[in-house]
Motif scaffolding. Sequence first.
Motif, PDB file in Angstrom:
ATOM      1  N   UNK B  27       0.834  -1.144  -0.223  1.00 53.63           N
ATOM      2  CA  UNK B  27       0.038   0.011  -0.173  1.00 53.63           C
ATOM      3  C   UNK B  27       0.934   1.120  -0.001  1.00 53.63           C
ATOM      4  N   UNK B  28       1.721   1.161   0.896  1.00 50.75           N
ATOM      5  CA  UNK B  28       2.834   2.484   0.862  1.00 50.75           C
ATOM      6  C   UNK B  28       3.713   2.739  -0.320  1.00 50.75           C
ATOM      7  N   UNK B  29       4.047   1.480  -0.817  1.00 47.54           N
ATOM      8  CA  UNK B  29       4.878   1.577  -2.111  1.00 47.54           C
ATOM      9  C   UNK B  29       4.116   2.265  -3.180  1.00 47.54           C
ATOM     10  N   UNK B  30       2.593   1.673  -3.369  1.00 47.42           N
ATOM     11  CA  UNK B  30       1.871   2.138  -4.533  1.00 47.42           C
ATOM     12  C   UNK B  30       1.556   3.756  -4.267  1.00 47.42           C
ATOM     13  N   UNK B  31       1.518   4.275  -2.772  1.00 47.10           N
ATOM     14  CA  UNK B  31       1.302   5.398  -2.871  1.00 47.10           C
ATOM     15  C   UNK B  31       2.315   6.391  -3.229  1.00 47.10           C
ATOM     16  N   UNK B  32       3.609   5.926  -2.423  1.00 47.32           N
ATOM     17  CA  UNK B  32       4.840   6.496  -2.532  1.00 47.32           C
ATOM     18  C   UNK B  32       5.217   6.722  -3.975  1.00 47.32           C
ATOM     19  N   UNK B  33       5.278   5.791  -4.966  1.00 48.24           N
ATOM     20  CA  UNK B  33       5.520   5.722  -6.123  1.00 48.24           C
ATOM     21  C   UNK B  33       4.560   6.435  -7.116  1.00 48.24           C
ATOM     22  N   UNK B  34       3.186   6.239  -6.996  1.00 50.04           N
ATOM     23  CA  UNK B  34       2.452   6.441  -7.866  1.00 50.04           C
ATOM     24  C   UNK B  34       1.547   7.583  -7.369  1.00 50.04           C
ATOM     25  N   UNK B  35       1.352   7.792  -5.956  1.00 50.18           N
ATOM     26  CA  UNK B  35       0.508   8.652  -5.551  1.00 50.18           C
ATOM     27  C   UNK B  35      -0.918   8.204  -5.615  1.00 50.18           C
ATOM     28  N   UNK B  36      -0.943   7.204  -5.455  1.00 49.37           N
ATOM     29  CA  UNK B  36      -2.542   6.450  -5.609  1.00 49.37           C
ATOM     30  C   UNK B  36      -3.114   5.897  -4.444  1.00 49.37           C
ATOM     31  N   UNK B  37      -4.285   6.314  -4.101  1.00 47.52           N
ATOM     32  CA  UNK B  37      -5.194   5.922  -2.762  1.00 47.52           C
ATOM     33  C   UNK B  37      -5.795   4.529  -3.269  1.00 47.52           C
ATOM     34  N   UNK B 237       3.404   8.090   5.014  1.00 45.23           N
ATOM     35  CA  UNK B 237       3.196   7.257   3.777  1.00 45.23           C
ATOM     36  C   UNK B 237       4.554   7.189   2.909  1.00 45.23           C
ATOM     37  N   UNK B 238       4.619   6.089   2.237  1.00 46.01           N
ATOM     38  CA  UNK B 238       5.744   6.055   1.467  1.00 46.01           C
ATOM     39  C   UNK B 238       7.112   5.260   1.759  1.00 46.01           C
ATOM     40  N   UNK B 239       7.036   5.305   3.132  1.00 45.00           N
ATOM     41  CA  UNK B 239       8.280   4.862   3.907  1.00 45.00           C
ATOM     42  C   UNK B 239       8.223   3.454   4.217  1.00 45.00           C
ATOM     43  N   UNK B 240       8.887   2.590   3.643  1.00 44.67           N
ATOM     44  CA  UNK B 240       8.892   1.017   3.988  1.00 44.67           C
ATOM     45  C   UNK B 240       9.325   0.881   5.479  1.00 44.67           C
TER      46      UNK B 240
END
Lengths: 347, 306, 380
Positions: B27-37, B237-240
């Motif tokens: 979830x956090x990767x998808x948000x971090x890379x693509x900015x997608x909820x 958000x975005x941080x593994x």
Amino acid sequence: MINTTSQRAPGAVKAPGTERHFDRKGLVQMTLLGLLLILPVVAYFLGHLYYVNLASRITIIAMAAVGLNLAIGYGGMVSFGHAAYFGLGGYVAGISAYHAFDFTPFMSWPISVPGSDNLLVIWLAAALLCALLALVIGAISLRTTGVYFIMITLAFAQMIYYFANSWPTYGGEDGLPIYIRNTLPLLDTGNALTYFLICFIGLILAMALTSRLMKSRFGAALTMARLNDVRLATSGISPYPIRLVAFVISAAITGLAGALYADLNGFVSPTVLSWHFSGELMVIVILGGVGRLYGPLAGAVLFVMMETLLGGITQYWQLFLGLVLLGVVLFAQHGVMGLLAGRERNE
Amino acid sequence: MSVTLLIEQLLNGVQLGTMLFLMASGLTLVFGVMGLINLAHGSFYMVGAYATAAVTASTGSFLTGLAAGMAAAAVAGALVELIVIRRLYHRPHLDQVLATFALILIFSEGTRWIFGSSPLRLSPPSWLTGFVTLPGNTRYPIYRLVLIGVGIVIAIALYVLISRTRLGMRIRAGESDREMIGALGVNISKLYTVVFALGAGLAGLAGALVGALQSVQVGMGEPVLILAFVVIVIGGIGSIKGALLGALLVGVVDTLGRVYLPIFFRAFMPPSEASGVGAALAAMLIYILMAIILAFKPKGLFSAHD
Amino acid sequence: MKNITRFGLGLLLSSSVMAVQADDVKIGMITTLSGGGSHLGVDVRDGFMLAIEQSGRDDIEVLIQDDANRPDLARSLANEFMQRDDVDIMTGIIWSNLAMAVVPAVTRQGTFYLSPNAGPSDLAGRMCHENYFNVAYQNDNLHGAMGAYMRKEGFERPIIMAPNYPAGTDALAGFKHLYEGEVVDELYTQMGQTDYAAEIAQIRASDADSLFFFLPGGMGISFMKQWESSGVDIPIFGAAFSFDEILIKAVGSAAIGARNTSLWAYDLDNETNHQFVDSFREAYSRTPTLYAAQGFDTANLILSALDSVHPDDQDAFREALRAADFDSVRGEFRFGPNHHPIQDIYVREVVEGEDGQPTNRLIGVAVEDIQDVYYEQCQM
């Protein structure tokens, strides 16, 4: 009243040379509102009470969405927790009626607060309590932005949801019945058409309030806070209190809708506090068209009608509901109102 | 309350946390890379569990089932990205919310159409059932220890992937500046599909592993989705790294709260009332935790976007 | 699965196409057909429709709607049935909280409601109504019966557990009422909780000699799977809601040995039940659950009353229902003064069936002629 307010897009300065566009939009809006008013009246006199109550349901859901739209669409505050206010409003109606019915006080210390079955009292209490709750939640949540704001509003709503589910006094998960619809002086609120008209007036007032607000200096500041809060801050206005006030008003409108909904159903339960319901309200706003005065109404009509019609056709109706929603988001960029009435100038 | 019970409950909390991490990392990767909820992330969890249950039932091998579950979720993720999500990157967050909400409905009811309304059967293989005896004479299920182990392995693998590989470099670049990596000639659309499928695959793996301990049924992904959101928001958000620490924090706080809050209230309340009040407060606890953290650190503990 | 849907839909369509005559009977069914826990609604519907089909009557129209387990939707559907379709009888609701939202409004407006599953205490007591009949059980029945059974079997230190919501606290109260002894501890879990490691550790740390739990649906599946590998070896007990034929197949071997109370068992020895189980298996290729049995009984009760009088004659129809003159799959069946059943509650044990799958086997009677404790509050 709506005639004049609907002619102007909220928060935008009137642009020249868009007269034809106005006509189409005005026509769509008038048709929508007109049908919503006329069809239930016709249904009532033909003896189809069910359709009157269905219209009341659409009207109330639309009103809740109008409240949410003020936060999301005009204020840019994506609240994923408006079910909290809708539910609180409902519980105010339920709890108040419960105590009025039992002749027990709601509170006996430090001051004595009796229950009441007077709708005016209930509405006032619902709006004030929701405003108060939103003031607290908003004051904390508005320190965050973006996805953090979405999630913190959800967190607060979840707290209230779990609380309502497990607190036994007012029924917990079983919910709280309202045996007899709460009353207004001189009116028979138990009559389906009367109650529909009350809801309809509520919706109109909520929309008119939104429209008036957005045309005021306050609305201009709110729009600026959404589009560019740095610029707003440099002009000497702090965006935080502006947003907070809008958030509070938004919650109060949604809370009032919740109180109306509880009385319509004769029932309130924690289901209306769940994140699903917050999500549905959001879906309705987006479906109709974010930041459009008539968007929530269009969204509510479409959503409730789909729910009702598809449910009778197949037990997999939610699958088709999902497909329709997906179709709208992929192919109708600005919601149903965007599709029907064309784009807003500030889009 | 004995120390051994506390240690056992801590292990339970860590185990819950590692599974939340599998969900939250995607979830956090998808948000971090693509900015997608992505609200539909829980659906991949469900797809993973259903595919694993079906394949395990027909082949008799849990490991085959597990591989199939992870693959099915990754493929479902890739397809969803190619057909739907791809069109939404340049759209407002709200459109993404609506679309992924619609995807939840489609996945849930589609699964019910295919597999029926009854829960499916999925159990850990016989060589993973049973328990080990921990110091202090406490018995602890082997399978839960394995889950903790898998969680740790995945966490290390993700760390290596992101800090040591070419793909990881692109992901990091994508997180810090989305326009930049396009300008550098990286094939963004391929990168996005891969990241999305990776996240979905991890969710599928979590669903399959946890499904063996729980009920494989329609809607199983939704409670865990909400928890995963709480995790990534707490972690930043975005941080593994944030997702890992957030997951462990949520897992441990939730588990300990459920055990110790009722006991705490028993000190000054009649037992049955204390259990009720304690349980109610325990249900609210992680949300209270999240609200407090965000009130003081509005971007979570380890935001990648500072 | 698809066949059944087609059957249900076909019936729906053919009946609505049929010219409706004045003395036709309309039955509205609101039940949970989508979302989690929908297999209960599917079984109630299938059991009900099987009985209607077997009756061979073509003057009965059954309208079926899905409430998606949402009280407000159920309420709106009830309005639709009453105000648009003008149904004579309503039935179908699975969950207590939905029943509380719908039933009072239905009965107050003069429509009959027959509950095929939920039996919240308020509807048995202070909110009872002459047009409301519960054909299944009052919510406390099965839990209380298990309390009595465990006392009889000599368990002295039970630990008891349920989710923290009204039906959960009622279940534990019902258990304690007939157990009539001290319990070691009461554990309250969260609604929809999926991980029970913390509770299992607490149970292990206690010195309980038995466990009674009420965890309906998926919660029960999760708990029992996790219980199996925990190494705690005290016997487990529950109500049928965690042990229907569909759930225990999803649980697998972990359910073996658990005992549960039920108002019905598929191996209950009476002629009506043999015929029901055989025809249900033939029609739907699966073993019926108690929900299917309750749906079947509900339909047969309605049919028995319709044999003598049309629901338009409300007083006569109510009397006919009250007489409960039908062959129940449970054997003896009669109503108490509050229109809730007075019935035997059986004990079943989960064993390994011939196909290697777990299945329930009837092992005895927990309590004979159990009646709820709320009927004294009921004034109708």
